[in-house]
Design a protein around this motif. Sequence first.
Motif, PDB file in Angstrom:
ATOM      1  N   TYR A  31       6.932  -5.413 -10.269  1.00 25.35           N
ATOM      2  CA  TYR A  31       7.286  -4.229  -9.480  1.00 25.35           C
ATOM      3  C   TYR A  31       7.320  -4.593  -7.995  1.00 25.35           C
ATOM      4  O   TYR A  31       8.270  -4.268  -7.280  1.00 25.35           O
ATOM      5  N   GLY A  32       6.313  -5.337  -7.555  1.00 22.31           N
ATOM      6  CA  GLY A  32       6.279  -5.776  -6.154  1.00 22.31           C
ATOM      7  C   GLY A  32       7.461  -6.659  -5.811  1.00 22.31           C
ATOM      8  O   GLY A  32       8.060  -6.515  -4.740  1.00 22.31           O
ATOM      9  N   ALA A  88      12.685  -7.186  -3.011  1.00 25.60           N
ATOM     10  CA  ALA A  88      14.115  -7.542  -3.004  1.00 25.60           C
ATOM     11  C   ALA A  88      14.911  -6.560  -2.154  1.00 25.60           C
ATOM     12  O   ALA A  88      16.065  -6.796  -1.795  1.00 25.60           O
ATOM     13  N   GLY A  89      14.251  -5.433  -1.793  1.00 24.45           N
ATOM     14  CA  GLY A  89      14.888  -4.490  -0.872  1.00 24.45           C
ATOM     15  C   GLY A  89      15.676  -3.404  -1.589  1.00 24.45           C
ATOM     16  O   GLY A  89      15.837  -3.409  -2.801  1.00 24.45           O
ATOM     17  N   GLY A  90      16.147  -2.464  -0.801  1.00 23.84           N
ATOM     18  CA  GLY A  90      17.016  -1.411  -1.352  1.00 23.84           C
ATOM     19  C   GLY A  90      16.310  -0.111  -1.633  1.00 23.84           C
ATOM     20  O   GLY A  90      16.955   0.912  -1.807  1.00 23.84           O
ATOM     21  N   VAL A  91      14.945  -0.124  -1.681  1.00 22.07           N
ATOM     22  CA  VAL A  91      14.247   1.138  -1.943  1.00 22.07           C
ATOM     23  C   VAL A  91      13.911   1.811  -0.608  1.00 22.07           C
ATOM     24  O   VAL A  91      13.339   1.191   0.284  1.00 22.07           O
ATOM     25  N   SER A 136      -1.250   2.024  -8.293  1.00 21.58           N
ATOM     26  CA  SER A 136      -2.271   1.206  -7.623  1.00 21.58           C
ATOM     27  C   SER A 136      -2.047   1.135  -6.123  1.00 21.58           C
ATOM     28  O   SER A 136      -0.929   1.352  -5.635  1.00 21.58           O
ATOM     29  N   THR A 137      -3.092   0.805  -5.393  1.00 20.32           N
ATOM     30  CA  THR A 137      -2.971   0.628  -3.939  1.00 20.32           C
ATOM     31  C   THR A 137      -1.959  -0.464  -3.621  1.00 20.32           C
ATOM     32  O   THR A 137      -1.173  -0.348  -2.688  1.00 20.32           O
ATOM     33  N   ALA A 138      -1.946  -1.505  -4.463  1.00 19.21           N
ATOM     34  CA  ALA A 138      -0.995  -2.617  -4.247  1.00 19.21           C
ATOM     35  C   ALA A 138       0.434  -2.102  -4.305  1.00 19.21           C
ATOM     36  O   ALA A 138       1.285  -2.481  -3.483  1.00 19.21           O
TER      37      ALA A 138
END
Length: 252
Positions: free
Chosen positions: A88-89, A94-97, A124-126
Amino acid sequence: MPLAALIFDVDGTLAETEEVHRQAFNKIFEEYGFDWHWSWEKYSQLLKVTGGVERITHFLRTDHGGVFSDEWIATQVPEMHRAKTARYGDLLAAGGVTLRPGVERLCKEARDQGVTLAIATTTSTANVAALIDHSADAVAMDWFAAVGAGNIVNHKKPAPDIYQWTLDQLAIPASDCVALEDSLNGLMSATAAGLATVVTYSSYTKGQDFTGSLAVADTFGDPGTPATFLSGDHAGKDWIDLDLIRAWHAAR
Ligand code: XBP
Ligand code: MG
């Protein structure tokens, strides 16, 4: 008492992140050699279970009942979920969000007007940091006085625990705060913690029953990108600003 804090949910509220979560889940299923693929429709059903570990476990017990031992589930699912969080990270990096319409503007209004910002989320905090750090918007993690996330509480939304934890950190009574949510689970959690709640539904939560919220709209809107209001007197305004939230809070 006047409005003292806004407490934001993350997934679906700050950004339309559930599609990225769905991609990350499907990536780790493939990496683990399973032929499982959660379609949009399947994930829409599974989202009723909050928490990634809980969601995978629910899926195994319902769709693959009796195949995986309790011991396998207890040891392998948390490991799979850690891998999912890493994917997810990577996807966010990768960008775009971007953050949803009006989120950056509302956060800036709150900061300018001395209204505290906080977060209460199941993820999660991460994952919160990955979203905030990789979104193109100016919002930063240190804008939030408290970040209530994931496993710091025993019971996830719709239980009130994460909102209660965040309120305790803020040392601000629920009556002086407004929660900003996208889902029925989140509305139930915030309401059970004593918080009045504004809902901006997401692509996955459109059509859920948000009875009991202060107002419901498709987004917070922005100048030039008007919000569509399903409920709540928006006084002719085309977007949700801090003054409108204050008015809803005062009139509740
Ligand atoms: C939504 C959730 C989370 C995410 C996936 O959180 O229920 O479980 O779907 O994230 P929010 P994890 O309260 O922000 O709407 O896999 O980290 O749980
Ligand atoms: Mg949410």
